[in-house]
Motif scaffolding. Structure first.
Motif, mmCIF file in Angstrom:
data_model
loop_
_atom_site.group_PDB
_atom_site.id
_atom_site.type_symbol
_atom_site.label_atom_id
_atom_site.label_comp_id
_atom_site.label_asym_id
_atom_site.label_seq_id
_atom_site.Cartn_x
_atom_site.Cartn_y
_atom_site.Cartn_z
ATOM 1 N N GLU A 201 53.534 32.358 42.650
ATOM 2 C CA GLU A 201 52.606 32.758 41.591
ATOM 3 C C GLU A 201 51.904 34.077 41.892
ATOM 4 O O GLU A 201 51.183 34.611 41.049
ATOM 5 C CB GLU A 201 51.548 31.664 41.391
ATOM 6 C CG GLU A 201 52.107 30.285 41.075
ATOM 7 C CD GLU A 201 52.918 30.279 39.799
ATOM 8 O OE1 GLU A 201 52.524 30.981 38.845
ATOM 9 O OE2 GLU A 201 53.941 29.562 39.758
ATOM 10 N N ALA A 202 52.102 34.613 43.081
ATOM 11 C CA ALA A 202 51.413 35.847 43.466
ATOM 12 C C ALA A 202 51.879 37.018 42.611
ATOM 13 O O ALA A 202 53.006 37.043 42.117
ATOM 14 C CB ALA A 202 51.645 36.138 44.950
ATOM 15 N N ALA A 203 50.994 37.988 42.449
ATOM 16 C CA ALA A 203 51.321 39.190 41.673
ATOM 17 C C ALA A 203 51.780 40.292 42.616
ATOM 18 O O ALA A 203 51.314 40.401 43.754
ATOM 19 C CB ALA A 203 50.110 39.648 40.880
ATOM 20 N N LEU A 204 52.702 41.103 42.131
ATOM 21 C CA LEU A 204 53.235 42.194 42.937
ATOM 22 C C LEU A 204 52.725 43.523 42.390
ATOM 23 O O LEU A 204 52.833 43.797 41.200
ATOM 24 C CB LEU A 204 54.774 42.178 42.904
ATOM 25 C CG LEU A 204 55.496 43.263 43.700
ATOM 26 C CD1 LEU A 204 55.220 43.092 45.186
ATOM 27 C CD2 LEU A 204 56.989 43.215 43.435
ATOM 28 N N LYS A 205 52.153 44.327 43.267
ATOM 29 C CA LYS A 205 51.647 45.637 42.852
ATOM 30 C C LYS A 205 52.755 46.675 42.977
ATOM 31 O O LYS A 205 53.115 47.085 44.075
ATOM 32 C CB LYS A 205 50.441 46.039 43.700
ATOM 33 C CG LYS A 205 49.220 45.148 43.496
ATOM 34 C CD LYS A 205 48.054 45.605 44.345
ATOM 35 C CE LYS A 205 46.835 44.710 44.125
ATOM 36 N NZ LYS A 205 45.689 45.117 44.968
ATOM 37 N N ARG A 206 53.300 47.059 41.841
ATOM 38 C CA ARG A 206 54.336 48.092 41.831
ATOM 39 C C ARG A 206 54.325 48.715 40.445
ATOM 40 O O ARG A 206 54.359 48.012 39.441
ATOM 41 C CB ARG A 206 55.706 47.511 42.142
ATOM 42 C CG ARG A 206 56.810 48.539 41.919
ATOM 43 C CD ARG A 206 58.133 48.263 42.575
ATOM 44 N NE ARG A 206 58.578 46.895 42.592
ATOM 45 C CZ ARG A 206 59.476 46.425 43.461
ATOM 46 N NH1 ARG A 206 59.993 47.204 44.362
ATOM 47 N NH2 ARG A 206 59.851 45.160 43.409
#
Length: 264
Positions: A201-206
Motif C-alpha cells: 500500500e506504500a506510495a512511490l515518489k517518482r
C-alpha cells in the motif's frame, strides 16, 4: 540436451556451490522465444490435451528442416500452441528445482527470489488480452509483464500491488535490501521500491517513467518507432514516424481503447 533444462541445471549447481556465502544468480532463459520449439515429450503432451490452433504463418524453416511443408509441426499455431505451453512448463520446472534446492540447503527463508519478464507475448502466437498489443509495441500488452517477489519475513505473502515499477528499479532496490551503498560516481536510472515490497500500500515518489524505442523501420511484429512517458495513471505515447501522440488513462482504460490526447 534441451537448452532450458540445461540452464536450470546450471542454476541449481551454482546455488549449491555458493551455499556458504552470499550469491547473486541471474537466470535469463531463452525460452519462450520464437521460433517456438518445446521439448518433444512436452509438445506431445500438450498436443494431446488440445488440438493446436490454426497457424499464423505458411512457412516454417524448422518444419522444412524436418522434411515437412508449411507449418505442419505447429510452431506458429495462433492459439493452443503446444510449443509455447511446453516451453513455459520447462521454465516452471526450473523455478521448482531452484526453490527445492534453496529449501534443501536451508536458504529458502533467507533468499530473495524475483520472477519477471522482459516483454509481453507475441500476438502471432498468443494473446495479452485485455491489454492492447504485444511484443515490440509500446502499448501495455508489450511492456506490462509479470513480476513476483518472494522474500520470507520481508514481503507479505499473497499480496498484490498496483504500483508501477520497471526493471531498472531492481538494482537500487537490491542495493538497499542488502545494505550496500551505491557507487556515488554512478547515475542510477531506477529508484528503490523496497518500501513497496514490504508494504504493497506504500506510495512511490517518482515523477515519471520512460520508454525510448527508436526504430529505423517498423518491427515485423507490429512495433513502431516511438517513446512513452508515464506519470501516475497517465500514459503518453509519441510515434516518431508520424509525430502523432496518443494519451491514455490506464486506471480507467487499461486496454488503451480511448485516446484522450485531443481532450487533454
Amino acid at each position: 540436451e534441451y537448452l532450458t533444462d540445461r540452464l536450470n541445471h546450471e542454476a541449481v549447481q551454482i546455488i549449491g556451490r555458493n551455499k556458504d556465502k552470499p550469491f547473486f544468480l541471474y537466470l535469463s532463459h531463452y525460452a519462450p522465444h520464437s521460433i517456438l520449439k518445446g521439448r518433444p515429450d512436452l509438445v506431445a503432451k500438450y498436443r494431446k490435451k488440445h488440438a493446436p490452433g490454426k497457424s499464423t504463418r505458411d512457412r516454417c524453416y524448422l518444419c522444412k528442416d524436418s522434411g515437412h511443408e508449411g507449418d505442419t509441426l505447429n510452431h506458429w499455431a495462433g492459439d493452443h500452441n503446444p510449443h509455447l505451453a511446453a516451453m513455459l512448463e520447462s521454465i516452471d520446472d526450473g523455478v521448482g528445482l531452484i526453490m527445492a534446492k534453496l529449501k534443501a540447503i536451508g536458504l529458502e527463508e533467507n533468499t530473495i527470489v524475483i520472477f519477471s519478464s522482459d516483454n509481453g507475448g507475441e500476438t502471432s502466437v498468443t494473446s495479452n488480452a485485455p491489454l492492447r498489443g504485444g511484443k515490440s509495441q509500446l502499448y501495455e500488452g508489450g511492456i506490462r509483464v509479470p513480476l513476483i517477489v518472494r522474500w520470507p519475513g520481508e514481503t507479505p505473502a499473497g499480496k498484490v500491488t498496483s504500483q508501477p515499477t520497471t526493471n531498472v528499479d531492481f538494482y537500487p532496490t537490491l542495493l538497499k535490501a542488502t545494505g550496500i551503498k551505491p557507487d556515488p560516481a554512478q547515475y542510477l536510472d531506477g529508484v528503490s521500491v523496497l518500501d513497496i515490497w514490504r508494504n504493497p500500500e506504500a506510495a512511490l515518489k517518482r515523477a515519471a517513467m520512460y520508454w525510448h524505442y527508436p526504430l529505423e523501420k517498423p518491427h515485423f511484429l507490429g512495433g513502431r518507432s516511438g517513446g512513452v512517458i508515464r506519470s501516475g495513471s497517465w500514459k503518453l505515447i509519441e510515434f516518431f514516424d508520424t509525430n502523432k501522440v496518443e494519451l491514455f488513462h490506464l486506471d480507467s482504460d487499461p486496454g488503451e481503447k480511448t485516446n484522450l490526447s485531443a481532450q487533454h
